[in-house]
Scaffold this motif. Sequence first.
Motif, PDB file in Angstrom:
ATOM      1  N   GLU A   1      32.853  47.967  39.942  1.00  0.00           N
ATOM      2  CA  GLU A   1      33.845  46.634  39.384  1.00  0.00           C
ATOM      3  C   GLU A   1      32.579  46.376  38.442  1.00  0.00           C
ATOM      4  O   GLU A   1      31.727  46.498  38.519  1.00  0.00           O
ATOM      5  CB  GLU A   1      33.819  45.577  40.636  1.00  0.00           C
ATOM      6  N   ARG A   2      33.445  44.548  37.521  1.00  0.00           N
ATOM      7  CA  ARG A   2      32.755  44.018  37.166  1.00  0.00           C
ATOM      8  C   ARG A   2      33.304  42.962  37.145  1.00  0.00           C
ATOM      9  O   ARG A   2      34.311  42.366  37.607  1.00  0.00           O
ATOM     10  CB  ARG A   2      32.394  43.908  35.130  1.00  0.00           C
ATOM     11  N   SER A   3      32.284  41.349  37.262  1.00  0.00           N
ATOM     12  CA  SER A   3      32.228  40.221  36.908  1.00  0.00           C
ATOM     13  C   SER A   3      31.222  39.199  36.334  1.00  0.00           C
ATOM     14  O   SER A   3      30.340  39.428  36.076  1.00  0.00           O
ATOM     15  CB  SER A   3      31.806  39.023  38.313  1.00  0.00           C
ATOM     16  N   ILE A   4      32.288  38.403  35.463  1.00  0.00           N
ATOM     17  CA  ILE A   4      31.667  37.387  34.493  1.00  0.00           C
ATOM     18  C   ILE A   4      31.200  35.926  35.533  1.00  0.00           C
ATOM     19  O   ILE A   4      29.805  34.735  34.965  1.00  0.00           O
ATOM     20  CB  ILE A   4      32.758  36.891  33.475  1.00  0.00           C
ATOM     21  N   ASP A   5      31.543  35.695  36.583  1.00  0.00           N
ATOM     22  CA  ASP A   5      30.348  35.048  37.747  1.00  0.00           C
ATOM     23  C   ASP A   5      30.092  35.306  39.322  1.00  0.00           C
ATOM     24  O   ASP A   5      29.927  34.341  39.361  1.00  0.00           O
ATOM     25  CB  ASP A   5      32.238  33.549  37.704  1.00  0.00           C
ATOM     26  N   GLY A   6      30.451  36.243  38.936  1.00  0.00           N
ATOM     27  CA  GLY A   6      29.923  36.747  40.305  1.00  0.00           C
ATOM     28  C   GLY A   6      30.549  36.349  41.856  1.00  0.00           C
ATOM     29  O   GLY A   6      30.210  36.405  42.909  1.00  0.00           O
ATOM     30  N   GLY A   7      31.475  36.212  41.752  1.00  0.00           N
ATOM     31  CA  GLY A   7      32.489  35.538  42.315  1.00  0.00           C
ATOM     32  C   GLY A   7      33.983  36.012  42.679  1.00  0.00           C
ATOM     33  O   GLY A   7      35.070  36.352  43.127  1.00  0.00           O
ATOM     34  N   GLN A   8      35.084  36.471  41.559  1.00  0.00           N
ATOM     35  CA  GLN A   8      35.848  37.428  41.142  1.00  0.00           C
ATOM     36  C   GLN A   8      35.141  38.621  40.447  1.00  0.00           C
ATOM     37  O   GLN A   8      34.717  38.337  39.127  1.00  0.00           O
ATOM     38  CB  GLN A   8      36.706  36.554  39.812  1.00  0.00           C
ATOM     39  N   TYR A   9      36.160  39.218  40.925  1.00  0.00           N
ATOM     40  CA  TYR A   9      35.439  40.781  40.353  1.00  0.00           C
ATOM     41  C   TYR A   9      36.961  42.040  39.917  1.00  0.00           C
ATOM     42  O   TYR A   9      37.605  42.062  40.310  1.00  0.00           O
ATOM     43  CB  TYR A   9      34.964  41.767  41.513  1.00  0.00           C
ATOM     44  N   LYS A  10      36.611  42.165  38.898  1.00  0.00           N
ATOM     45  CA  LYS A  10      37.632  43.535  38.802  1.00  0.00           C
ATOM     46  C   LYS A  10      37.511  44.922  38.438  1.00  0.00           C
ATOM     47  O   LYS A  10      36.038  45.111  38.275  1.00  0.00           O
ATOM     48  CB  LYS A  10      38.115  43.426  36.967  1.00  0.00           C
ATOM     49  N   THR A  11      38.039  45.559  38.805  1.00  0.00           N
ATOM     50  CA  THR A  11      38.102  47.347  39.499  1.00  0.00           C
ATOM     51  C   THR A  11      37.485  47.842  37.645  1.00  0.00           C
ATOM     52  O   THR A  11      38.834  47.643  36.821  1.00  0.00           O
ATOM     53  CB  THR A  11      38.772  47.883  39.984  1.00  0.00           C
ATOM     54  N   ILE A  12      36.751  48.331  37.427  1.00  0.00           N
ATOM     55  CA  ILE A  12      36.925  49.281  35.998  1.00  0.00           C
ATOM     56  C   ILE A  12      37.051  50.514  36.381  1.00  0.00           C
ATOM     57  O   ILE A  12      37.327  51.334  35.256  1.00  0.00           O
ATOM     58  CB  ILE A  12      35.520  48.885  34.706  1.00  0.00           C
ATOM     59  N   ALA A  13      36.918  51.229  37.749  1.00  0.00           N
ATOM     60  CA  ALA A  13      36.661  52.427  37.918  1.00  0.00           C
ATOM     61  C   ALA A  13      36.970  53.017  38.749  1.00  0.00           C
ATOM     62  O   ALA A  13      35.993  52.640  39.752  1.00  0.00           O
ATOM     63  CB  ALA A  13      35.291  52.929  36.886  1.00  0.00           C
TER      64      ALA A  13
END
Length: 78
Positions: free
Chosen positions: A39-51
């Motif tokens: 996953e990745r996150s730009i705010d450390g609170g919301q994450y998006k699965t990338i793989a």
Amino acid sequence: QNTPLPVTLLTFNTKTKNGAVSVTWSTASETNNDYFEVERSIDGGQYKTIAQVKAKEQKNGGWKFQTRDRKPCTTALW
């Protein structure tokens, strides 16, 4: 009761190249593990699965894994 984690992680690394981020990791062992979710996150609170990367399902490993984030976050947190 303590329940052991199904994966013993040895390494975890990232490297930026040509606008993408390469994510690599290795495990010493895996038990009852189906896949890794990166996953990745730009705010450390919301994450998006990338793989999702399939596990090796091996007790004794030294297994290496890799995936690539082709659209990494470009907003700095600091």
